[in-house]
Design a protein around this motif. Sequence first.
Motif, mmCIF file in Angstrom:
data_model
loop_
_atom_site.group_PDB
_atom_site.id
_atom_site.type_symbol
_atom_site.label_atom_id
_atom_site.label_comp_id
_atom_site.label_asym_id
_atom_site.label_seq_id
_atom_site.Cartn_x
_atom_site.Cartn_y
_atom_site.Cartn_z
ATOM 1 N N CYS A 70 0.840 -1.209 0.000
ATOM 2 C CA CYS A 70 0.000 0.000 0.000
ATOM 3 C C CYS A 70 0.871 1.254 0.000
ATOM 4 C CB CYS A 70 -0.918 0.011 1.217
ATOM 5 S SG CYS A 70 -2.203 -1.258 1.205
ATOM 6 N N GLY A 71 1.938 1.242 0.792
ATOM 7 C CA GLY A 71 2.848 2.380 0.828
ATOM 8 C C GLY A 71 3.555 2.578 -0.502
ATOM 9 N N ARG A 72 4.017 1.477 -1.087
ATOM 10 C CA ARG A 72 4.698 1.575 -2.387
ATOM 11 C C ARG A 72 3.755 2.104 -3.457
ATOM 12 N NH1 ARG A 72 6.893 -3.421 -0.674
ATOM 13 N NH2 ARG A 72 5.415 -4.578 -1.973
ATOM 14 N N ASN A 73 2.498 1.710 -3.374
ATOM 15 C CA ASN A 73 1.517 2.156 -4.365
ATOM 16 C C ASN A 73 1.359 3.674 -4.361
ATOM 17 O OD1 ASN A 73 -0.780 1.677 -6.272
ATOM 18 N ND2 ASN A 73 -1.953 2.548 -4.590
ATOM 19 N N LEU A 74 1.477 4.296 -3.176
ATOM 20 C CA LEU A 74 1.377 5.756 -3.069
ATOM 21 C C LEU A 74 2.749 6.427 -3.091
ATOM 22 C CD1 LEU A 74 -1.445 6.220 -0.375
ATOM 23 C CD2 LEU A 74 -1.636 6.356 -2.862
ATOM 24 N N GLN A 75 3.788 5.615 -3.290
ATOM 25 C CA GLN A 75 5.169 6.115 -3.308
ATOM 26 C C GLN A 75 5.517 6.830 -1.993
ATOM 27 O OE1 GLN A 75 4.942 8.388 -7.060
ATOM 28 N NE2 GLN A 75 6.211 6.801 -8.002
ATOM 29 N N VAL A 76 5.160 6.146 -0.901
ATOM 30 C CA VAL A 76 5.411 6.679 0.442
ATOM 31 C C VAL A 76 6.312 5.710 1.201
ATOM 32 C CG1 VAL A 76 4.369 7.227 2.670
ATOM 33 C CG2 VAL A 76 3.226 7.931 0.559
ATOM 34 N N ALA A 77 7.363 6.246 1.815
ATOM 35 C CA ALA A 77 8.239 5.434 2.665
ATOM 36 C C ALA A 77 7.707 5.482 4.091
ATOM 37 C CB ALA A 77 9.664 5.963 2.618
ATOM 38 N N ALA A 118 -6.700 -2.851 15.875
ATOM 39 C CA ALA A 118 -6.532 -3.004 14.430
ATOM 40 C C ALA A 118 -7.880 -3.028 13.714
ATOM 41 C CB ALA A 118 -5.750 -4.281 14.126
ATOM 42 N N ILE A 119 -8.820 -3.796 14.229
ATOM 43 C CA ILE A 119 -10.139 -3.897 13.600
ATOM 44 C C ILE A 119 -10.816 -2.529 13.544
ATOM 45 C CG2 ILE A 119 -12.486 -4.795 13.912
ATOM 46 C CD1 ILE A 119 -11.152 -7.385 15.011
ATOM 47 N N ALA A 120 -10.754 -1.784 14.640
ATOM 48 C CA ALA A 120 -11.365 -0.454 14.675
ATOM 49 C C ALA A 120 -10.715 0.465 13.645
ATOM 50 C CB ALA A 120 -11.237 0.147 16.076
ATOM 51 N N ALA A 121 -9.383 0.472 13.612
ATOM 52 C CA ALA A 121 -8.678 1.344 12.668
ATOM 53 C C ALA A 121 -9.006 0.975 11.225
ATOM 54 C CB ALA A 121 -7.175 1.240 12.908
ATOM 55 N N TYR A 122 -9.037 -0.322 10.927
ATOM 56 C CA TYR A 122 -9.315 -0.748 9.555
ATOM 57 C C TYR A 122 -10.756 -0.442 9.176
ATOM 58 C CZ TYR A 122 -4.912 -3.316 10.190
ATOM 59 O OH TYR A 122 -3.604 -3.653 10.442
ATOM 60 N N ASN A 123 -11.685 -0.624 10.108
ATOM 61 C CA ASN A 123 -13.092 -0.316 9.818
ATOM 62 C C ASN A 123 -13.282 1.157 9.471
ATOM 63 O OD1 ASN A 123 -14.072 -2.913 10.206
ATOM 64 N ND2 ASN A 123 -14.686 -2.574 12.324
ATOM 65 N N ILE A 124 -12.585 2.037 10.186
ATOM 66 C CA ILE A 124 -12.721 3.476 9.946
ATOM 67 C C ILE A 124 -11.953 3.900 8.689
ATOM 68 C CG2 ILE A 124 -12.356 5.781 10.935
ATOM 69 C CD1 ILE A 124 -14.518 4.017 12.312
ATOM 70 N N ASN A 131 -8.229 3.102 -3.590
ATOM 71 C CA ASN A 131 -8.818 1.841 -4.062
ATOM 72 C C ASN A 131 -7.912 0.637 -3.836
ATOM 73 O OD1 ASN A 131 -11.148 3.144 -4.883
ATOM 74 N ND2 ASN A 131 -10.390 3.524 -6.962
ATOM 75 N N PHE A 132 -6.603 0.817 -4.040
ATOM 76 C CA PHE A 132 -5.654 -0.284 -3.842
ATOM 77 C C PHE A 132 -5.629 -0.716 -2.380
ATOM 78 C CE2 PHE A 132 -1.446 -2.000 -2.922
ATOM 79 C CZ PHE A 132 -1.235 -2.885 -3.980
ATOM 80 N N ALA A 133 -5.495 0.256 -1.479
ATOM 81 C CA ALA A 133 -5.415 -0.049 -0.048
ATOM 82 C C ALA A 133 -6.737 -0.591 0.488
ATOM 83 C CB ALA A 133 -5.004 1.198 0.731
ATOM 84 N N ARG A 134 -7.840 -0.106 -0.057
ATOM 85 C CA ARG A 134 -9.135 -0.573 0.438
ATOM 86 C C ARG A 134 -9.310 -2.071 0.227
ATOM 87 N NH1 ARG A 134 -12.232 2.233 -2.499
ATOM 88 N NH2 ARG A 134 -12.942 0.610 -3.935
ATOM 89 N N LYS A 135 -8.940 -2.555 -0.934
ATOM 90 C CA LYS A 135 -9.092 -3.987 -1.220
ATOM 91 C C LYS A 135 -8.236 -4.832 -0.282
ATOM 92 C CE LYS A 135 -10.183 -3.184 -6.110
ATOM 93 N NZ LYS A 135 -9.687 -3.280 -7.503
ATOM 94 N N ILE A 136 -7.016 -4.391 -0.059
ATOM 95 C CA ILE A 136 -6.120 -5.135 0.838
ATOM 96 C C ILE A 136 -6.654 -5.093 2.264
ATOM 97 C CG2 ILE A 136 -3.841 -5.034 1.949
ATOM 98 C CD1 ILE A 136 -2.675 -4.389 -0.798
ATOM 99 N N THR A 137 -7.081 -3.931 2.719
ATOM 100 C CA THR A 137 -7.545 -3.778 4.100
ATOM 101 C C THR A 137 -8.816 -4.567 4.351
ATOM 102 O OG1 THR A 137 -6.584 -1.548 4.065
ATOM 103 C CG2 THR A 137 -8.017 -2.095 5.921
ATOM 104 N N GLU A 138 -9.700 -4.618 3.365
ATOM 105 C CA GLU A 138 -10.932 -5.404 3.511
ATOM 106 C C GLU A 138 -10.616 -6.880 3.744
ATOM 107 O OE1 GLU A 138 -14.128 -2.808 0.830
ATOM 108 O OE2 GLU A 138 -12.944 -4.391 -0.107
ATOM 109 N N ASN A 139 -9.618 -7.401 3.048
ATOM 110 C CA ASN A 139 -9.230 -8.803 3.238
ATOM 111 C C ASN A 139 -8.557 -9.013 4.594
ATOM 112 O OD1 ASN A 139 -10.174 -9.762 0.737
ATOM 113 N ND2 ASN A 139 -8.309 -9.110 -0.305
ATOM 114 N N VAL A 140 -7.742 -8.054 5.000
ATOM 115 C CA VAL A 140 -7.033 -8.175 6.277
ATOM 116 C C VAL A 140 -8.007 -8.190 7.447
ATOM 117 C CG1 VAL A 140 -5.488 -6.979 7.888
ATOM 118 C CG2 VAL A 140 -4.851 -7.199 5.474
ATOM 119 N N VAL A 141 -8.989 -7.299 7.443
ATOM 120 C CA VAL A 141 -9.882 -7.169 8.598
ATOM 121 C C VAL A 141 -10.680 -8.454 8.827
ATOM 122 C CG1 VAL A 141 -11.956 -6.196 7.513
ATOM 123 C CG2 VAL A 141 -11.312 -5.485 9.818
ATOM 124 N N LYS A 142 -10.962 -9.194 7.765
ATOM 125 C CA LYS A 142 -11.660 -10.479 7.928
ATOM 126 C C LYS A 142 -10.810 -11.445 8.752
ATOM 127 C CE LYS A 142 -13.937 -10.004 3.428
ATOM 128 N NZ LYS A 142 -13.971 -10.495 2.030
#
Length: 231
Positions: A70-77, A118-124, A131-142
């Motif tokens: 997710c960080g690489r996708n936004l070019q953030v270290a 973690a669940i609270a942070a991901y839900n919010i 869009n890239f991070a949302r898909k990954i986070t949705e899978n993680v929170v499960k």
Amino acid sequence: MQQLATQSEIDFSSEIYKDAYSRINAIVIEGEQEAHENYITLAEMLPEENEQLIRLSQMESRHKKGFEACGRNLQVAPDMKFAKKFFADLHHNFHTASAEGKIVTCLLIQSLIIECFAIAAYNIYIPVADNFARKITENVVKDEYTHLNFGEVWLKENFEDSKAELEEANRQNLPIVWKMLSSVEEDAAVLAMDKEALVEDFMIQYGEALNNIGFSTRDIMRLSAYGLRKI
């Protein structure tokens, strides 16, 4: 209260967003790494649950890789120095407890506090993520609900023997969550994550976990009040 931006209004490429994201992204990466290591420690402490706990640790490692992407996708270290400081108190308390053989305290810190955080942070975060991070986070929170469930089941089965230690561990560690939330309030707001919503979601998740273990509603209100203590 200031109205937070919606996902469509967020400029994910702005410098102010990237600066805040460098710390929030680092926190989730470090959180998954801490969880990975903590579950390995718990596997050593609970050899009869070794296989399941090692599986949970491996899941956390995969989550870490997802958030690094997710960080690489936004070019953030990610600012990992900040993240390690962010988790320092919980890290210290977990390892102190593990050295003393306090399985109950370790489970409360990792399987309840960290997972509910973690669940609270991901839900919010999900509704305002790119869009890239949302898909990954949705899978993680499960997966995180599975991890939370492990701690709940073990502590429920051992509730009477664990209750006193759970209350003491809650008293020592819940106030740390409030300090953690306050330290990233401004960065979270840049990402359109409201602190009040984070606190509310955390307390819902944490309260439900305590209820599932065996605490009464009155107990939960008393235990939750420790989060308001200053440390």
